[in-house]
Design a protein around this motif. Sequence first.
Motif, PDB file in Angstrom:
ATOM      1  N   SER A   1      29.032 -40.271  -0.319  1.00  0.00           N
ATOM      2  CA  SER A   1      28.568 -41.616   0.002  1.00  0.00           C
ATOM      3  C   SER A   1      29.391 -42.657  -0.751  1.00  0.00           C
ATOM      4  N   SER A   2      29.639 -43.787  -0.090  1.00  0.00           N
ATOM      5  CA  SER A   2      30.418 -44.854  -0.711  1.00  0.00           C
ATOM      6  C   SER A   2      29.604 -45.678  -1.691  1.00  0.00           C
ATOM      7  N   SER A   3      28.265 -45.573  -1.634  1.00  0.00           N
ATOM      8  CA  SER A   3      27.438 -46.425  -2.492  1.00  0.00           C
ATOM      9  C   SER A   3      26.323 -45.677  -3.208  1.00  0.00           C
ATOM     10  N   ASP A   4      25.847 -44.563  -2.641  1.00  0.00           N
ATOM     11  CA  ASP A   4      24.732 -43.821  -3.243  1.00  0.00           C
ATOM     12  C   ASP A   4      25.227 -42.533  -3.884  1.00  0.00           C
ATOM     13  N   HIS A   5      24.351 -41.932  -4.668  1.00  0.00           N
ATOM     14  CA  HIS A   5      24.625 -40.621  -5.254  1.00  0.00           C
ATOM     15  C   HIS A   5      24.206 -39.559  -4.252  1.00  0.00           C
ATOM     16  N   GLY A   6      25.161 -38.995  -3.550  1.00  0.00           N
ATOM     17  CA  GLY A   6      24.842 -37.974  -2.571  1.00  0.00           C
ATOM     18  C   GLY A   6      25.950 -37.794  -1.562  1.00  0.00           C
ATOM     19  N   ILE A   7      25.712 -36.885  -0.609  1.00  0.00           N
ATOM     20  CA  ILE A   7      26.683 -36.617   0.446  1.00  0.00           C
ATOM     21  C   ILE A   7      25.998 -36.727   1.803  1.00  0.00           C
ATOM     22  N   HIS A   8      26.765 -37.184   2.789  1.00  0.00           N
ATOM     23  CA  HIS A   8      26.335 -37.180   4.180  1.00  0.00           C
ATOM     24  C   HIS A   8      26.811 -35.873   4.824  1.00  0.00           C
ATOM     25  N   LEU A   9      25.918 -35.180   5.504  1.00  0.00           N
ATOM     26  CA  LEU A   9      26.288 -34.038   6.327  1.00  0.00           C
ATOM     27  C   LEU A   9      26.249 -34.508   7.773  1.00  0.00           C
ATOM     28  N   LEU A  10      27.429 -34.640   8.379  1.00  0.00           N
ATOM     29  CA  LEU A  10      27.562 -35.270   9.688  1.00  0.00           C
ATOM     30  C   LEU A  10      27.788 -34.214  10.765  1.00  0.00           C
ATOM     31  N   ASP A  11      26.975 -34.288  11.801  1.00  0.00           N
ATOM     32  CA  ASP A  11      27.092 -33.379  12.945  1.00  0.00           C
ATOM     33  C   ASP A  11      28.156 -33.936  13.876  1.00  0.00           C
ATOM     34  N   PHE A  12      29.361 -33.356  13.821  1.00  0.00           N
ATOM     35  CA  PHE A  12      30.479 -33.769  14.668  1.00  0.00           C
ATOM     36  C   PHE A  12      30.782 -32.688  15.712  1.00  0.00           C
ATOM     37  N   TYR A  13      29.732 -32.045  16.214  1.00  0.00           N
ATOM     38  CA  TYR A  13      29.915 -31.024  17.240  1.00  0.00           C
ATOM     39  C   TYR A  13      30.618 -31.643  18.456  1.00  0.00           C
ATOM     40  N   PRO A  14      31.626 -30.951  19.044  1.00  0.00           N
ATOM     41  CA  PRO A  14      32.425 -31.539  20.131  1.00  0.00           C
ATOM     42  C   PRO A  14      31.706 -31.577  21.473  1.00  0.00           C
ATOM     43  N   ASP A  15      30.620 -32.337  21.507  1.00  0.00           N
ATOM     44  CA  ASP A  15      29.818 -32.441  22.726  1.00  0.00           C
ATOM     45  C   ASP A  15      28.930 -33.673  22.580  1.00  0.00           C
ATOM     46  N   SER A  16      28.474 -34.206  23.706  1.00  0.00           N
ATOM     47  CA  SER A  16      27.640 -35.406  23.669  1.00  0.00           C
ATOM     48  C   SER A  16      26.257 -35.143  23.084  1.00  0.00           C
ATOM     49  N   SER A  17      25.910 -33.874  22.818  1.00  0.00           N
ATOM     50  CA  SER A  17      24.639 -33.578  22.159  1.00  0.00           C
ATOM     51  C   SER A  17      24.683 -33.875  20.662  1.00  0.00           C
ATOM     52  N   SER A  18      25.877 -34.135  20.124  1.00  0.00           N
ATOM     53  CA  SER A  18      25.995 -34.519  18.720  1.00  0.00           C
ATOM     54  C   SER A  18      25.447 -35.922  18.520  1.00  0.00           C
ATOM     55  N   PRO A  19      24.630 -36.153  17.494  1.00  0.00           N
ATOM     56  CA  PRO A  19      24.076 -37.492  17.270  1.00  0.00           C
ATOM     57  C   PRO A  19      25.129 -38.531  16.894  1.00  0.00           C
ATOM     58  N   SER A  20      26.327 -38.096  16.540  1.00  0.00           N
ATOM     59  CA  SER A  20      27.405 -39.028  16.207  1.00  0.00           C
ATOM     60  C   SER A  20      28.360 -39.264  17.370  1.00  0.00           C
TER      61      SER A  20
END
Length: 477
Positions: free
Chosen positions: A393-412
Amino acid sequence: MEKYLVPLEYSLENPKRPNLRNRWKRSVLELNGRFDPKYRHDLSTLLMQSYHEIGVFPHLYHVNGVPCDTHMNQFRSGDNIDLLGTSRKPGISALEFDTKGIYLVSVTRSGCLTVHDFETLYCQSSDALPNLKEDESKHVLHISLKQQLDAVRWNLANLDEVACTSRKRNDVCIFDIGYISSEPVEVLQTRRAINVIGSHVNKGLCDIAFTATDKSRLIASDTHGMLNVWDRRMSVLPCLELTTDSRSILNSIQLHVENQIIFASGKHGSIYMWDLRGGRSSAAFQSHKEVCHPPLASLKLATMLEKIGSLKAQSNIVPQEIHSIDLDPSSPYQLAFHLDDGWSGVLDIYNFQVTHVHCPPPAWLNGPNNSADQLHLRKPSWLPTHSIYAVGSSSDHGIHLLDFYPDSSSPSHVDFNEDVSERNCHGKQNRFVPLSEGVTACAAHPLNGTIIAGTKDSSLLVVSQKHHCTRDTEIEQ
């Protein structure tokens, strides 16, 4: 005896059909011996929920019985100016697992190079009474180079070698971990550059890449918009120099799985690509006497983000420094990027389109004291499976786990439909895992997915999986 019998509730008029969907999925697995990709994606939600911090290891190490530079800098106040007048801010600047997951190498801004035994590190963090001080006797290598270090890589074709470099110097130091020595086995240097007034230009090196097939081939990006390519069998000077249309810093480089395509990202928000296989603009088929070897393609990331209508309608998109780029080991055509403002996303290198974007809230929303740290470049990491991207994270203490699955079902995904997702995507969400310190770099174990996070205070955090969710794991909005 009749009172012990279970009454028959089955009706011939309205028989209930058994739900065979989950049973069919299990049957397919039993027949084929492999998970369906969609089913694997469904399980990734549970995987992200299971991560939590299990160990913290401060950099309280010694060299010859004396606290090392990183150890000492943690207790100094002010700007930590060394005897040479160089700012020596604490913090882990880079770390990486070897391809087998046996060793972890890390470098600090204070100048320490350390090779850890992962099994020892993990077992110490998993004890019922965790030991917050790492057993230094288990280190494969720990030396202080008396200079800022910014990048470190394993030689993919020779796992006995690690290479590190600094933005303050124009050389690459290569160490053999089989030798107990504080001296590098080889030092590679860039060619000297002269500016228009005839004085020498001081170049620094930002990132390193080894090829997986040739242990003698090494590539490094510098602070003047150039890639330096060495063949160690020929000389300690580069055999090839690849240029850009800018003299800005190239923060990160990635070598494609075929070891022929090179990607680089820069301070001004552009991604460059060179092809070493051939073609009109290929560096491999040009004379080495030519002054410049321009990239095959140059992409301005801000321009590509503006093509996403929903994003442009909500945000003022301006060019941002690209901290890091990384190729997805699960889908090698996905090139992840991480920006100075905390945004992350994916560029499809086949059609040069941005397919995924994650835009966390700006740091100033959390208060004036939570501004983004401008002194550390953040270096994320892909998990070995499931197309999950771990980002500090750029501002908080922690990490983002990002779902970048190669399909439109990914929330990102840029085409993600929230209404459809509620019915079909089983509540897929990105996750934020709170940690005890601010994160600058991540490395994921190549086999079991354990995340090692390097922090601004030079500590190593062990972030691993457990069998159930905890309150510490929060859903990303």
